[in-house]
Structure formats: structure tokens, C-alpha cells
Design an enzyme around this catalytic site. Structure first.
Site, PDB file in Angstrom:
ATOM      1  CB  THR A   1      -0.918  -0.079   1.183  1.00 41.44           C
ATOM      2  OG1 THR A   1      -1.717  -1.353   1.502  1.00 41.44           O
ATOM      3  CG2 THR A   1      -1.934   1.326   1.083  1.00 41.44           C
ATOM      4  CG  ASP A   2       3.629   2.560   3.277  1.00 40.64           C
ATOM      5  OD1 ASP A   2       2.880   3.458   3.351  1.00 40.64           O
ATOM      6  OD2 ASP A   2       4.200   2.220   4.089  1.00 40.64           O
TER       7      ASP A   2
END
Length: 424
Positions: free
Chosen positions: A190-191
Site C-alpha cells: 500500500t505504501d
């Protein structure tokens, strides 16, 4: 092949060499975005806390090693997303530090930050304050949950978002199988995806500025990205109401598309259409599978997965992984090994593409850290006319402070005074 660099600039300017980026971000999502901009040639100045720096400088083990193979105090995590940047230390809690950031913002095209919502407003460094000074500034804020909504003020980390978005619920072995239960991805996806989306949004804002002459605020949220990258799984749920379940390494919509046992381990078979399945069946010695009404089309194979996979597994166990790859790759049936990282980086295609790049540190930094070089994965961005260049190794904390401040017009005495006041 390992590309070796002594950080010497090329005569070919990078695609974004005309852009200056002020990087107030830390950890992964923001730095991933700004590293992409830096790899494309932008001048990225990373602002860090004096004496401490980016959190990931301390996220170890593993740690970088010196020339003798001994661990240093420098975590390798930081090097994954801070190549091609210059590091400067500034205490933004002090008025003098805030004044420096404002001066830098005046000379910047882009600012990237990942403070909590409202965090920089306390210092007069929020978008509204800096827009008043530099209307052309493109200001990208990255937070866990965005600038609006009931969770806006919450801190957000990748693992939280993988859980909240539902990503973990569809990752891992199915209920009833050994090791069943929700799992996170092996990297902070997600980062990473937030960094990529942020980079795309910034470049869109740069293009829009060509027409309007104005910058703008970009509101990036890990949760928004986490929901977006559910991709086909989200589309299936939204349009059918059916909640996807964990399927291990099997694909919910394709069969066979998973790991399969071999004589010496396992392989990955990725059949994406009926023609590939027919060719696989022929190589496997069972051409009748492609004519079987249970298996002739992908939809039928998905419906009869429980019957087909044991049949295939019985056959794949008769040959080694390498033998299957040799048989199938010449018949355009996608397959491959399930590599560990050491095996992946030793792959001939990885060597041929030069995906490992080593950067040597300046002698002064080596004397300070005992680290001679840092290896990173090459950028996958391959521009024919503006290739990615290695200009700066992942920097030591504050390595470029004097250089950057001198470029801003500060003389040695002014810099010394700021150091004495612990602003730097």
C-alpha cells in the site's frame, strides 16, 4: 550484471531535471514517490530531523555492512527509497528552521509531505501558507486516511490499511487448509502503490500548471489506494455482492493459475486462456483434458477446480521444475520457478536487465560510516531519450546541508550560526 556507478552526472539531462522537489516525507510512501521523481532527474532535497533523520534509518536489522562484512548502525531499509536525493537537516520546530523551509518552498516546484493532518499548519508550512508565498507550488500531502472524513486525524500505517481495506482477507490459505488465516503481503504494497499514485498525480499537476500557471494541493490517502488496488477483487464484489475468499496461491477466476508440486519442489503455472491450457495438456501427455466438457473452457475449469488440480498435480510431480520450464516455455505456456530472493537476483534475465546497481559513497562519507558502497534495485523506468541516472547514493544524514544552504545564498558564518543554535 551489477551496474557500478561513481555518481558522475551524464551529459544527458533527466526528463524532470528542470524540477526542484522539497521532500518533507519519511518512511516509505512519500520517499518512494520522491525517489521516482529523483530517478527521472528532479533535484530532490530531503529534509530530515537533526541527529535522528528519517525513521527508516533505524529500522533494522538488516543493517548495511562495512568493507569487512561487519554490521554498521545504518539500516538497509532507508536505501530502498532514498537514492538520487540530497539530505539536509533542519529543525522545523524552531522559527529559523521554518523560515528556511519557506525560503526553499519559494524556490521549489513540488513539495511532498506525510505529516498528520494539520501537523504542518502549526509551523506555518501548510499548503495555504506556502501557496500564498508561491502560487505555482504543487503540494502533495500523503496520510493514512486523507484530509477529510472521520478518520482524517488518525495515524495510518501500511499494515493497518492492508487489514482495513480487506486486502489481508483475500491473502493467505483458505479456511480449513494448513496455515489458514489472513496474511499481509511480504512488502508494504500500500505504501509503494501510494508513492506511485502520488508521483502520477504530481506529474499531472505539473502538466496542468503548464496551462494554468498555478500549482495545487494533492490529497493522497493510503486507504484510498488500498481500496483501489483491490482491482478485480473489488470489481467482483461491487458488481455481484459476493465477498471474495482466500484461495492461497490459486487465482479466483483462472485455472490452472497457481503453484504446483514438481519432482524437486514446486513451480508456478499461469494459464490465462484456453489455447494455453490445450498446449499444456498436450505437453503433460493428456490432450484429452482440453476436450473434457469439465475443463474445455476457463469458466468450466474454475467450476471443476477440485477435480482438475489433483489430476494436474499428479503429472507435474513426475518432472523437475527445470524440466517443466524447458518443456513449456517453448510452447508459450507461462510458467516459472518460485524463487527466493537470492535465486531471483541470480536469474539471467535479471542480470541481463542490469537490475542491481551499486553506488560508491564519497570518501568523506565512507570515513564517517565505514560503508564503501550501497546496492539498490534499478529503476524500472526505461526512457530511451532520458535514461535514469545514478547521481547520488542514498545520502548520509545531513550530507548535503552546507551545499544546499550555500545554493540558497547563506554564507559559512550564517550556516555556522544555525548549527550553533541547533537549527541544523
Amino acid at each position: 550484471m551489477t551496474a557500478d556507478s561513481h555518481n558522475s552526472p551524464s551529459a544527458i539531462p533527466g526528463a524532470l531535471s528542470h524540477l526542484k522537489v522539497l521532500d518533507l516525507s519519511r518512511v516509505l510512501a512519500g520517499p518512494w514517490c520522491t525517489q521516482m521523481l529523483a530517478d527521472l532527474g528532479a533535484d530532490v532535497v530531503k529534509v530530515e530531523r537533526p541527529g535522528v533523520g528519517d525513521d527508516t534509518r533505524h529500522w533494522g536489522p538488516p543493517f548495511l555492512q562495512d568493507a569487512r562484512g561487519h554490521n554498521t548502525a545504518h539500516a538497509s531499509y532507508f536505501t530502498a527509497c532514498n537514492r538520487n536525493k540530497r539530505s539536509i537537516t533542519i529543525d522545523i520546530a524552531q522559527p529559523e528552521g521554518q523560515a528556511l523551509i519557506r525560503q526553499m518552498a519559494l524556490q521549489s516546484d513540488i513539495l511532498v509531505e506525510n505529516f498528520k493532518v494539520g501537523g504542518l499548519a502549526h509551523y506555518g508550512l501548510d499548503y495555504a501558507s506556502l501557496k500564498a508565498l508561491n502560487p505555482k507550488l504543487i503540494y502533495c500531502s500523503i496520510t493514512g486516511f486523507g484530509q477529510t472524513g472521520p478518520y482524517a486525524e488518525r495515524a495510518g500505517y501500511d499494515l493497518m490499511v492492508q487489514a482495513m481495506s480487506g486486502m489481508m482477507s483475500i491473502t493467505g490459505q483458505p479456511d480449513g487448509a494448513p496455515g489458514a488465516g489472513p496474511q499481509r503481503a511480504g512488502v508494504a504494497i500500500t505504501d509503494v502503490f501510494t508513492g506511485i499514485y502520488a508521483c502520477s498525480a504530481i506529474l499531472a499537476a505539473v502538466e496542468m500548471r503548464h496551462r494554468t500557471g498555478q500549482g495545487q494541493h494533492i490529497d493522497m490517502a493510503l486507504l484510498d489506494v488500498g481500496m483501489a488496488i483491490l482491482a478485480n477483487q473489488a470489481a467482483g464484489f461491487l458488481n455481484t455482492g459476493l465477498v471474495p475468499q482466500r484461495t492461497g496461491n490459486a487465482h479466483p477466476s483462472l485455472v490452472p493459475y497457481q503453484d504446483l508440486p514438481t519432482l524437486d519442489g514446486a513451480m508456478l503455472l499461469a494459464v490465462g486462456n484456453d489455447g494455453q491450457f490445450a498446449r499444456f495438456s498436450a505437453v503433460a501427455g493428456h490432450p484429452e483434458w482440453a476436450q473434457d466438457p469439465r475443463f474445455g473452457t476457463n469458466a468450466e475449469r474454475v467450476a471443476h477446480r477440485a477435480a482438475l488440480i489433483p489430476l494436474i498435480s499428479e503429472v507435474t510431480r513426475t518432472r523437475t521444475t527445470a524440466e517443466w520450464i524447458a518443456l513449456l516455455e517453448h510452447r508459450a505456456v507461462p510458467c516459472g520457478p518460485i524463487n527466493t530472493l537470492d535465486e531471483a537476483f541470480d536469474d539471467p534475465q535479471v542480470h541481463a536487465r542490469g537490475l542491481v546497481q551499486k553506488q560508491h559513497l564519497a570518501p568523506a562519507i565512507t570515513a564517517q560510516t565505514a560503508i564503501e558502497s550501497i546496492a539498490t534495485v534499478a529503476s524500472p523506468l526505461r526512457l530511451a531519450d532520458a535514461p535514469v541516472q545514478l547521481r547520488h547514493a542514498p545520502p548520509a544524514l545531513g550530507e548535503h546541508t552546507e551545499q544546499v544552504l550555500a545554493e540558497m545564498g547563506l554564507d559559512a558564518a550564517a550556516i555556522a550560526a544555525l548549527r550553533a543554535a541547533k537549527v541544523l
